[in-house]
Design an enzyme around this catalytic site. Structure first.
Site, PDB file in Angstrom:
ATOM      1  N   LYS A 142       0.825  -1.187  -0.046  1.00  0.00           N
ATOM      2  CA  LYS A 142       0.144   0.241  -0.068  1.00  0.00           C
ATOM      3  C   LYS A 142       1.044   1.236   0.008  1.00  0.00           C
ATOM      4  O   LYS A 142       0.495   2.236  -0.912  1.00  0.00           O
ATOM      5  CB  LYS A 142      -0.908  -0.002   1.146  1.00  0.00           C
ATOM      6  CG  LYS A 142      -2.097   1.082   1.192  1.00  0.00           C
ATOM      7  CD  LYS A 142      -3.010   0.959   2.658  1.00  0.00           C
ATOM      8  CE  LYS A 142      -3.688  -0.333   2.729  1.00  0.00           C
ATOM      9  NZ  LYS A 142      -4.195  -0.475   4.031  1.00  0.00           N
TER      10      LYS A 142
ATOM     11  N   ARG B 215      -3.010   3.309   8.648  1.00  0.00           N
ATOM     12  CA  ARG B 215      -3.550   2.170   7.932  1.00  0.00           C
ATOM     13  C   ARG B 215      -2.224   1.096   7.713  1.00  0.00           C
ATOM     14  O   ARG B 215      -1.153   1.528   7.350  1.00  0.00           O
ATOM     15  CB  ARG B 215      -3.810   2.793   6.431  1.00  0.00           C
ATOM     16  CG  ARG B 215      -4.714   3.886   6.504  1.00  0.00           C
ATOM     17  CD  ARG B 215      -4.486   4.427   5.115  1.00  0.00           C
ATOM     18  NE  ARG B 215      -5.212   3.642   4.028  1.00  0.00           N
ATOM     19  CZ  ARG B 215      -5.313   3.683   2.829  1.00  0.00           C
ATOM     20  NH1 ARG B 215      -4.590   4.524   2.300  1.00  0.00           N
ATOM     21  NH2 ARG B 215      -6.086   2.873   1.935  1.00  0.00           N
TER      22      ARG B 215
ATOM     23  N   GLY C 240      -8.451  -7.179   4.374  1.00  0.00           N
ATOM     24  CA  GLY C 240      -9.100  -7.250   5.801  1.00  0.00           C
ATOM     25  C   GLY C 240      -8.751  -8.035   6.842  1.00  0.00           C
ATOM     26  O   GLY C 240      -9.173  -8.361   7.909  1.00  0.00           O
TER      27      GLY C 240
ATOM     28  N   MET D 212      -5.903  -6.960   8.635  1.00  0.00           N
ATOM     29  CA  MET D 212      -5.246  -6.201   9.770  1.00  0.00           C
ATOM     30  C   MET D 212      -6.068  -4.885   9.711  1.00  0.00           C
ATOM     31  O   MET D 212      -6.958  -4.940   9.150  1.00  0.00           O
ATOM     32  CB  MET D 212      -3.909  -5.884   9.386  1.00  0.00           C
ATOM     33  CG  MET D 212      -2.634  -7.051   9.301  1.00  0.00           C
ATOM     34  SD  MET D 212      -1.049  -6.699   9.115  1.00  0.00           S
ATOM     35  CE  MET D 212      -1.272  -6.242   7.389  1.00  0.00           C
TER      36      MET D 212
ATOM     37  N   ARG E 117      -3.635  -1.618  -6.492  1.00  0.00           N
ATOM     38  CA  ARG E 117      -2.836  -2.679  -6.249  1.00  0.00           C
ATOM     39  C   ARG E 117      -3.305  -3.570  -7.358  1.00  0.00           C
ATOM     40  O   ARG E 117      -4.206  -3.371  -8.127  1.00  0.00           O
ATOM     41  CB  ARG E 117      -2.949  -3.259  -4.977  1.00  0.00           C
ATOM     42  CG  ARG E 117      -4.536  -3.875  -4.761  1.00  0.00           C
ATOM     43  CD  ARG E 117      -4.578  -4.584  -3.370  1.00  0.00           C
ATOM     44  NE  ARG E 117      -6.098  -4.487  -3.120  1.00  0.00           N
ATOM     45  CZ  ARG E 117      -6.602  -4.518  -1.807  1.00  0.00           C
ATOM     46  NH1 ARG E 117      -5.788  -4.785  -0.656  1.00  0.00           N
ATOM     47  NH2 ARG E 117      -7.757  -4.658  -1.558  1.00  0.00           N
TER      48      ARG E 117
ATOM     49  N   HIS F 157      -3.028 -41.234  -0.426  1.00  0.00           N
ATOM     50  CA  HIS F 157      -3.193 -42.087  -1.593  1.00  0.00           C
ATOM     51  C   HIS F 157      -4.276 -41.594  -2.262  1.00  0.00           C
ATOM     52  O   HIS F 157      -4.313 -41.417  -3.545  1.00  0.00           O
ATOM     53  CB  HIS F 157      -3.653 -43.369  -1.110  1.00  0.00           C
ATOM     54  CG  HIS F 157      -3.935 -44.407  -2.143  1.00  0.00           C
ATOM     55  ND1 HIS F 157      -5.294 -44.716  -2.364  1.00  0.00           N
ATOM     56  CD2 HIS F 157      -3.230 -45.006  -3.006  1.00  0.00           C
ATOM     57  CE1 HIS F 157      -5.433 -45.536  -3.575  1.00  0.00           C
ATOM     58  NE2 HIS F 157      -4.021 -45.742  -3.652  1.00  0.00           N
TER      59      HIS F 157
ATOM     60  N   SER G 191      12.332 -42.995 -23.202  1.00  0.00           N
ATOM     61  CA  SER G 191      11.325 -42.490 -22.346  1.00  0.00           C
ATOM     62  C   SER G 191      11.366 -42.656 -20.952  1.00  0.00           C
ATOM     63  O   SER G 191      11.443 -43.955 -20.534  1.00  0.00           O
ATOM     64  CB  SER G 191       9.955 -43.091 -22.925  1.00  0.00           C
ATOM     65  OG  SER G 191       8.862 -42.447 -22.184  1.00  0.00           O
TER      66      SER G 191
ATOM     67  N   CYS H 165       7.405 -40.326 -19.442  1.00  0.00           N
ATOM     68  CA  CYS H 165       5.847 -40.833 -19.635  1.00  0.00           C
ATOM     69  C   CYS H 165       5.336 -40.982 -18.104  1.00  0.00           C
ATOM     70  O   CYS H 165       4.179 -41.542 -17.901  1.00  0.00           O
ATOM     71  CB  CYS H 165       5.769 -41.837 -20.396  1.00  0.00           C
ATOM     72  SG  CYS H 165       6.431 -43.401 -19.948  1.00  0.00           S
TER      73      CYS H 165
ATOM     74  N   TYR I 267       9.989 -33.966 -25.133  1.00  0.00           N
ATOM     75  CA  TYR I 267       8.675 -33.725 -24.798  1.00  0.00           C
ATOM     76  C   TYR I 267       8.397 -34.374 -23.341  1.00  0.00           C
ATOM     77  O   TYR I 267       9.210 -35.186 -22.663  1.00  0.00           O
ATOM     78  CB  TYR I 267       7.796 -34.657 -25.669  1.00  0.00           C
ATOM     79  CG  TYR I 267       7.834 -36.043 -25.638  1.00  0.00           C
ATOM     80  CD1 TYR I 267       7.258 -36.850 -24.992  1.00  0.00           C
ATOM     81  CD2 TYR I 267       8.932 -36.572 -26.351  1.00  0.00           C
ATOM     82  CE1 TYR I 267       7.422 -38.211 -24.645  1.00  0.00           C
ATOM     83  CE2 TYR I 267       9.084 -38.217 -26.462  1.00  0.00           C
ATOM     84  CZ  TYR I 267       8.276 -38.646 -25.228  1.00  0.00           C
ATOM     85  OH  TYR I 267       8.597 -40.181 -25.330  1.00  0.00           O
TER      86      TYR I 267
HETATM   87  P1  ADP Z   1      -7.724  -2.227   4.032  1.00  0.00           P
HETATM   88  O1  ADP Z   1      -6.297  -2.483   3.855  1.00  0.00           O
HETATM   89  O2  ADP Z   1      -8.330  -2.815   4.873  1.00  0.00           O
HETATM   90  O3  ADP Z   1      -8.428  -1.977   2.611  1.00  0.00           O
HETATM   91  P2  ADP Z   1      -7.136   0.820   4.148  1.00  0.00           P
HETATM   92  O4  ADP Z   1      -6.243   1.264   4.944  1.00  0.00           O
HETATM   93  O5  ADP Z   1      -7.232   0.620   2.867  1.00  0.00           O
HETATM   94  O6  ADP Z   1      -7.734  -0.844   4.605  1.00  0.00           O
HETATM   95  O7  ADP Z   1      -8.540   1.432   4.564  1.00  0.00           O
HETATM   96  C1  ADP Z   1      -9.860   1.310   4.483  1.00  0.00           C
HETATM   97  C2  ADP Z   1     -10.569   2.377   3.893  1.00  0.00           C
HETATM   98  O8  ADP Z   1     -10.588   3.475   4.753  1.00  0.00           O
HETATM   99  C3  ADP Z   1     -10.101   2.801   2.605  1.00  0.00           C
HETATM  100  O9  ADP Z   1     -10.970   2.074   1.630  1.00  0.00           O
HETATM  101  C4  ADP Z   1     -10.547   4.408   2.474  1.00  0.00           C
HETATM  102  O10 ADP Z   1     -11.698   4.546   1.925  1.00  0.00           O
HETATM  103  C5  ADP Z   1     -10.728   4.668   3.956  1.00  0.00           C
HETATM  104  N1  ADP Z   1      -9.475   5.338   4.303  1.00  0.00           N
HETATM  105  C6  ADP Z   1      -7.986   5.093   4.582  1.00  0.00           C
HETATM  106  N2  ADP Z   1      -7.229   6.098   4.714  1.00  0.00           N
HETATM  107  C7  ADP Z   1      -8.247   7.212   4.271  1.00  0.00           C
HETATM  108  C8  ADP Z   1      -8.054   8.618   4.348  1.00  0.00           C
HETATM  109  N3  ADP Z   1      -6.752   9.186   4.758  1.00  0.00           N
HETATM  110  N4  ADP Z   1      -9.015   9.714   3.920  1.00  0.00           N
HETATM  111  C9  ADP Z   1     -10.131   9.119   3.561  1.00  0.00           C
HETATM  112  N5  ADP Z   1     -10.551   7.496   3.691  1.00  0.00           N
HETATM  113  C10 ADP Z   1      -9.697   6.957   4.125  1.00  0.00           C
HETATM  114 MG    MG Z   2      -7.858  -0.871   1.291  1.00  0.00          MG
END
Ligand code: ADP
Ligand code: MG
Ligand code: MG
Length: 899
Positions: free
Chosen positions: A34, A104, A113, A115, A348, A471, A788, A856, A876
């Site tokens: 990220k 984040r 989802g 962390m 990503r 098996h 073979s 084979c 082959y």
């Molecule tokens: P995850 O890795 O679970 O997607 P994120 O770090 O991307 O978590 O955060 C989840 C959501 O929170 C993002 O999709 C975004 O919409 C919102 N978010 C995160 N940082 C900001 C920010 N600086 N301003 C506005 N929204 C944010």
């Molecule tokens: Mg995200």
């Protein structure tokens, strides 16, 4: 001493790149995916709110130091924060013009989802007022504040969600509201009080008012979430190492909830389910990020965004087009629009289905975005495999889950979906499958070699014990039968003929649905879709590119014309192994075969063989027709003779019963037969009279086979079919065996061509499956025109393991204990078996440069083994028809990897 650099600002990507010596992979490891992509987006001029990233190294140092910030980290965070304040023109904790940030998580590999993230950090009783005044929007300010308390409570302080959700719901109920958006500014002010009280009661301390304290606690919480149970479980499943750590991104908050000119959304630049080149995503007006994913409010398809926010939408489409071009792959993005202004919050490479992976790769190559070679590396052999097996569609699975029809999960041992009636033993499974023509799922605690007939008659296999190399798993993969093993919640009661998970009971004969691709078992019937490779035009295209790139050809093992036809439609360029013994087992032939085996003179034997000859001739003719223009390798008889005879024990019992009852009719013959079978008995038949040894001991059989092969080939050739027969002698251990047998057989070949007055290309060669043959390859290549590798036997004999015994008894333990890295019957043991192979290729080609070399054994369909065959210079690989497409991709990937 200068402190280590723990923190990188949004404009310090170059420094990060330098620190990791230029590798993008290293940047991702340091800043997390990220953080690295936020910095990269910033660098190429896309709108990203000012931010800084705390490195994964800081996370690891925090964990190693007993949950303490390493020296210098906090200081660096404060300095970076000052720069972010400067860039954003706001101040952290300043009621007059407050900066808010999000904290984040973000590891090297995306762990969706798994962390934590905290939004709106920096709000307290004072700054919330400032924000309200500044935006002239009380409602927005207090909504942001109550969200902070809620997230902070759950993520940082570890409070359970209900502590906030319950009073919120109660409040809405009391007011008669349906949606969160119905809440007014006054409601939200009230809720902030309620939430703060909840924190105090639950934690015995107040929600921290100091923004800096909020920031440092949130940073720690993100560090800790790396070692949370959810995250650890995910890493185990995805084979992500624990020592990578997570980065922490502190990002200036932008607000999608500032009114109806604001919004937030997530989108894929192409459809991740189908691969279609059309933006796919959702957005919400007047909402903050989490709302879209949380599914609290009904989102709108992204295409509608143009109606409400035309400017921002246009910009969004431009930005995502830039991103796809820049990363040269489908992107999964998160964005927010604050008062009409677009901000990118994440990008990503998007996860996708097997279907989409193929389509996106082929489309992008056709669009000129990536090369064909790159397209070939964007799809995994596993994904190709999944595309060729019957499948359940995701919608149906969801519906079944909702209806409570989900039964159990296990190890996804062999891909594909199957629906059938369950049976608990091999004989019943076979009978129901073959005689009753039922779709059968064979269910066992585990399977053994004498269960194979039941497994072959089954559409699917389910076991409650065993792992990916058990098996059941090995056999299922070999035959392309969907299979789940080790579904340990299931209690199988073989006595009562039923299985159980909790209160849910399935009796013998009842229907279940198994998804071998995911390891899920459902009650009842789910609808199946059977893929047809010829209809999968993108896959066909990709595989054509694979053939152009690969140096290795892919052939198939096929015993019958129908298998050969399938192999050909899957793209096989030859038959690498046709086993002839199957042809002896056909019911109308077996009695003749048995008489032939028991014949006392060569004349008697030849008489019986003359009866078999026309049968064999037509078998071979069918293969030549199916493979018109392509080589067909036919292996001469291989197994020990006792395999064709009635079971000794059973016959003995019959004889004893007859004697006891005083029955005499037919007793004489039975006793004679028993005596002959006893005479055939060997204490270790797999190492006894079989293969070329049998042919030397009893040459009449192979003489008949060679005559049948060449007569069939000659007949086909006169009909205009291009035949390329290759006769393969099994189990050679010394060149003298070939010297004895091969000239006799070649004389027959020539004689037949003379008789029929046609000539065509042909070869005589041998299997290399005894270590001695590999070691003396230079001698053997003097006679053999092709090698073979029979890697099943070669592995058995090199390790000195009998495969059945090994897989039944100790192999799983060996793999679990790390004594063997992998099951050598699935993946070639490069150091041992592989060295014999590579030696044989080199020494064989020294003597005969044009020596054709293939494999084979079952390994011919295994991507890792295919790579090895590429490296040692095979011509082959030959595998089961079902594996041909997978092998074609693997062969291309090997060529690309080792250019
Ligand atoms: P995850 O890795 O679970 O997607 P994120 O770090 O991307 O978590 O955060 C989840 C959501 O929170 C993002 O999709 C975004 O919409 C919102 N978010 C995160 N940082 C900001 C920010 N600086 N301003 C506005 N929204 C944010
Ligand atoms: Mg995200
Ligand atoms: Mg063999």
């Amino acid at each position: 001493m200068v402190d280590k650099k723990w923190v990188y600002l949004f404009n310090e990507l170059e420094q990060a790149i330098a620190y990791v010596n230029g590798e993008w992979d290293g940047v991702r490891a340091l800043l997390g995916g990220k953080g690295a992509n936020l910095a990269e987006m910033t660098r190429i001029g896309l709108p990203v709110p000012p931010f800084f990233t705390v490195t994964t190294e800081a996370c690891n140092a925090y964990t190693a130091g007993g949950s303490k910030f390493p020296a210098g980290l906090w200081d660096q965070e404060l300095k970076a924060l000052a720069k972010v304040e400067e860039a954003s023109g706001k101040k952290f904790g300043d009621a007059g013009n407050p900066l808010l940030v999000s904290c984040r998580s973000g590891a090297k590999f995306s762990m969706p989802g798994m962390m934590d993230t905290v939004l709106n950090i920096g709000l307290n009783d004072e700054t919330v007022e400032g924000l309200a005044k500044l935006t002239d929007n009380d409602r927005f300010a207090y909504d942001s504040y109550r969200r902070l308390i809620q997230m902070f409570g759950s993520v940082v302080m570890g409070m359970s969600d209900e502590i906030f959700e319950d009073p919120l719901e109660a409040y809405k109920h009391q007011k008669g509201y349906k949606n969160d958006t119905d809440l007014t500014a006054d409601d939200l002010k009230e809720l902030v009080k309620v939430f703060k009280k909840a924190v105090r009661e639950n934690q015995g301390s107040d929600f921290p008012q100091d923004p800096l304290q909020q920031l440092s606690l949130a940073t720690e919480a993100v560090f800790r979430s790396w070692m949370g149970k959810r995250a650890i479980d995910y890493r185990r499943a995805e084979a992500i190492p624990d020592d990578l750590g997570t980065a922490v991104n502190i990002v200036t908050m932008v607000f999608g909830n500032m009114g109806w000119d604001s919004g937030t959304g997530v989108a894929f630049t192409r459809n991740p389910a189908t691969g279609e080149n059309k933006m796919y995503g959702d957005y919400l007006l007047n909402a903050q990020g989490e709302d879209v994913v949380a599914g609290i409010r009904n989102t709108d398809p992204i295409q509608n965004m143009g109606d409400h926010l035309p400017e921002a939408y246009k910009q969004f489409m431009e930005v995502t087009a830039v991103l796809e071009k820049h990363y040269r792959d489908m992107q999964d993005v998160e964005f927010t629009i604050e008062r009409g202004r677009l901000w990118m919050l994440q990008t990503r490479n998007g996860k996708r289905t097997a279907n989409a992976a193929v389509k996106v790769a082929v489309d992008m190559a056709n669009e000129g975005l990536i090369s064909r070679e790159e397209a070939l590396t964007r799809v995994t052999p596993k994904q190709v495999d999944a595309l060729l097996h019957p499948q359940f569609n995701e919608e149906n699975k969801k519906v079944a889950k909702k209806a409570g029809r989900f039964f159990a999960t296990g190890v996804n041992a062999s891909p594909g979906a199957a629906v059938g009636q369950i049976y608990f033993d091999a004989d019943t499974a076979e009978r129901m499958g073959k005689e009753e023509k039922q779709a059968v799922i064979m269910v066992r605690p585990f399977t053994k070699p004498d269960d194979v007939h039941g497994m072959l008659a089954a559409k699917g296999i389910l076991t409650s014990e065993g792992g990916a190399t058990s098996h059941a798993a090995v056999v299922a993969r070999q035959f392309g039968v969907p299979c789940i093993v080790g579904a340990s919640q299931i209690r199988i009661d073989l006595e009562r003929r039923q299985m159980k998970v909790g209160d849910s009971v399935v009796k013998e004969g009842e229907w279940i649905s198994v998804d071998g691709t995911t390891g899920e078992v459902y009650l009842g019937k789910l609808e199946l879709t059977v893929p047809n490779i010829e209809e999968q035009t993108d896959l066909m295209t990709l595989l054509t590119w694979a053939d152009e790139t690969a140096r290795l050809q892919v052939w198939a093992n096929a015993d019958y014309p129908r298998d050969a036809r399938r192999a050909r439609s899957y793209g096989a360029k030859g038959i690498g192994l046709c086993r002839t013994e199957h042809m002896f087992f056909e019911p109308e032939r077996l009695p003749t075969v048995q008489k032939m085996v028991l014949a006392e003179t060569s004349e008697e034997r030849t008489a019986e063989l003359n009866i078999l000859l026309p049968y064999q001739r037509s078998d071979f003719a069918g293969l030549f027709e199916a493979m018109d223009g392509l080589p067909v390798i036919i292996r001469l008889i291989d197994p020990p003779l006792h395999e064709f005879m009635p079971d000794e024990e059973k016959l003995f019992e019959e004889v004893v019963t007859m004697r006891v009852k005083g029955e005499t009719k037919g007793l004489d013959e039975k006793e004679k037969l028993l005596a002959s079978i006893k005479a055939l008995h060997e204490s270790n038949p797999m190492l006894g009279l079989r293969g070329v040894r049998l042919s030397i001991y009893m040459p009449e059989i192979v003489e008949m086979q060679v005559r049948a092969i060449f007569e069939a080939a000659a007949d086909c050739a006169s009909k205009g079919i291009v035949v390329k027969p290759e006769v393969m002698i099994p189990l050679t251990g010394t060149v003298n065996e070939l010297k004895w047998i091969q000239p006799r057989l070649e004389r027959i070949a020539k004689a037949v061509m003379d008789e029929k007055g046609v000539s065509f290309e042909y070869k005589f060669g041998t299997m290399i499956e005894i270590p001695r043959a590999a070691i003396t390859a230079s001698e053997i290549a003097g006679l053999a025109q092709f090698f073979s590798f029979g890697t099943n036997d070669l592995t058995q004999m090199t390790f000195g393991y009998s495969r059945d015994d090994a897989e039944r008894n100790f192999l799983i333990k060996y793999v679990e204990e790390g004594i063997l890295v992998k099951n050598p019957f699935q993946t070639i043991d490069r150091e041992g078996v592989g060295r014999l192979m590579s030696m044989a290729v080199n020494e064989g080609r020294n003597v005969r440069p044009e020596l054709e070399v293939g494999i084979c054994g079952e390994h011919g369909g295994d991507p890792d083994s295919i790579e090895f065959c590429h490296l040692i210079g095979n011509n082959y690989v030959s595998c089961s028809p079902f594996r041909v497409p997978v092998a074609r991709l693997a062969a291309a990937q090997a060529a690309i990897k080792h250019k």
